[in-house]
Design an enzyme around this catalytic site. Structure first.
Site, mmCIF file in Angstrom:
data_model
loop_
_atom_site.group_PDB
_atom_site.id
_atom_site.type_symbol
_atom_site.label_atom_id
_atom_site.label_comp_id
_atom_site.label_asym_id
_atom_site.label_seq_id
_atom_site.Cartn_x
_atom_site.Cartn_y
_atom_site.Cartn_z
ATOM 1 N N GLU A 87 0.822 -1.207 0.000
ATOM 2 C CA GLU A 87 0.000 0.000 0.000
ATOM 3 C C GLU A 87 0.859 1.261 0.000
ATOM 4 O O GLU A 87 0.474 2.296 0.547
ATOM 5 C CB GLU A 87 -0.977 -0.012 1.181
ATOM 6 N N HIS A 144 -5.432 2.247 0.579
ATOM 7 C CA HIS A 144 -4.644 3.122 -0.295
ATOM 8 C C HIS A 144 -4.558 2.539 -1.699
ATOM 9 O O HIS A 144 -4.220 1.375 -1.876
ATOM 10 C CB HIS A 144 -3.226 3.292 0.256
ATOM 11 N N LYS A 171 -10.210 5.667 6.767
ATOM 12 C CA LYS A 171 -9.270 6.418 5.923
ATOM 13 C C LYS A 171 -9.201 5.819 4.515
ATOM 14 O O LYS A 171 -8.994 4.620 4.357
ATOM 15 C CB LYS A 171 -7.867 6.426 6.534
#
Length: 257
Positions: A87, A144, A171
């Site tokens: 990531e 991500h 997130k």
């Protein structure tokens, strides 16, 4: 009702997006020097990017370095992150190593938030979240994409799954390949924060996505990452500039059109 995560008096999810600065150095001496140099910068919380740390697999060294960071930053909240190479991070780890590092760091009681990657697997995510909560820390589940921006529905599904696994803060970071990708990220952020109570951290990386790092108060992103020295992701804005922009957007400064 909006869910605010209060960490040492920093109310994540309320008002102006909180500024997080990363510490990403290789040795304990370099980490101390970087931390000392940024103490007077305008930030709200600190992220230790421990995937950069040479001794990240040694729990005693991690504990000692966390103690140093706590001494330097006082009451500023500390977010502990080990970003894997998959990531965009600096280290390759087995699933067992990754989970062990995060749970042992949480058990020190010296950190305030733990980042756990969604794609490490549901069992790992649940284990890390449980360890964080057991020792009084909050859990940030993260995802991500360094090559592209998934569809809006995929982003929403990921964030919903994060909260189902027990994460306190959700997130999402993506790489935009066109302007519409930035709008996709902002739209997903707005919908998630409108329909669900968890604070969201979202950003489109790179130059094209820089706008997403300053418009969180409008679209719902609760934290933005700024650099105080070395940036930890593409498109990070230096912390003083970031603070100035956020305050001007909040107050409406700049005069009439």
């Amino acid at each position: 009702m909006k869910n605010v995560v209060d960490i040492r008096g920093v109310r994540i999810g309320e008002g102006v997006p909180k500024i997080c600065v990363p510490v990403s150095e290789r040795t304990q001496e370099e980490i101390l020097a970087a931390a000392m140099s940024m103490r007077e910068e305008p930030f709200d919380l600190v992220e230790w990017r421990a995937d950069w740390y040479n001794d990240v697999t040694d729990p005693n060294q991690v504990r000692e370095t966390l103690r140093i960071l706590r001494d330097v930053f006082g009451r500023a909240p500390i977010l502990f992150t080990v970003r894997t190479a998959e990531e965009g991070g600096e280290i390759h780890l087995t699933a067992e190593q990754y989970e062990e590092i995060l749970t042992e760091a949480a058990a020190t009681g010296l950190l305030d938030l733990v980042d756990v990657e969604l794609f490490s697997g549901d069992d790992t995510v649940r284990s890390v979240i449980a360890a964080a909560h057991e020792h009084g820390a909050a859990a940030v589940a993260s995802s991500h994409d360094f090559d592209a921006t998934p569809d809006r529905g995929v982003l929403l599904q990921r964030m919903i799954h994060m909260r189902e696994l027990g994460a306190d803060i959700l997130k999402i970071a993506v790489m935009p390949n066109c302007r519409a990708d930035v709008l996709t990220l902002l739209s997903a952020t707005e919908e998630m924060t409108r329909l669900y109570p968890n604070p969201v951290i979202s950003m489109a990386m790179g130059r094209m996505g820089m706008i997403s790092r300053v418009c969180g108060e409008t679209f719902g992103s609760a934290v933005t990452f700024g650099s105080a020295g070395k940036a930890s992701a593409p498109g990070q804005i230096d912390v003083e500039t970031l603070d100035r922009i956020l305050q001007e957007l909040h107050t409406g400064a700049g005069g009439a059109l």
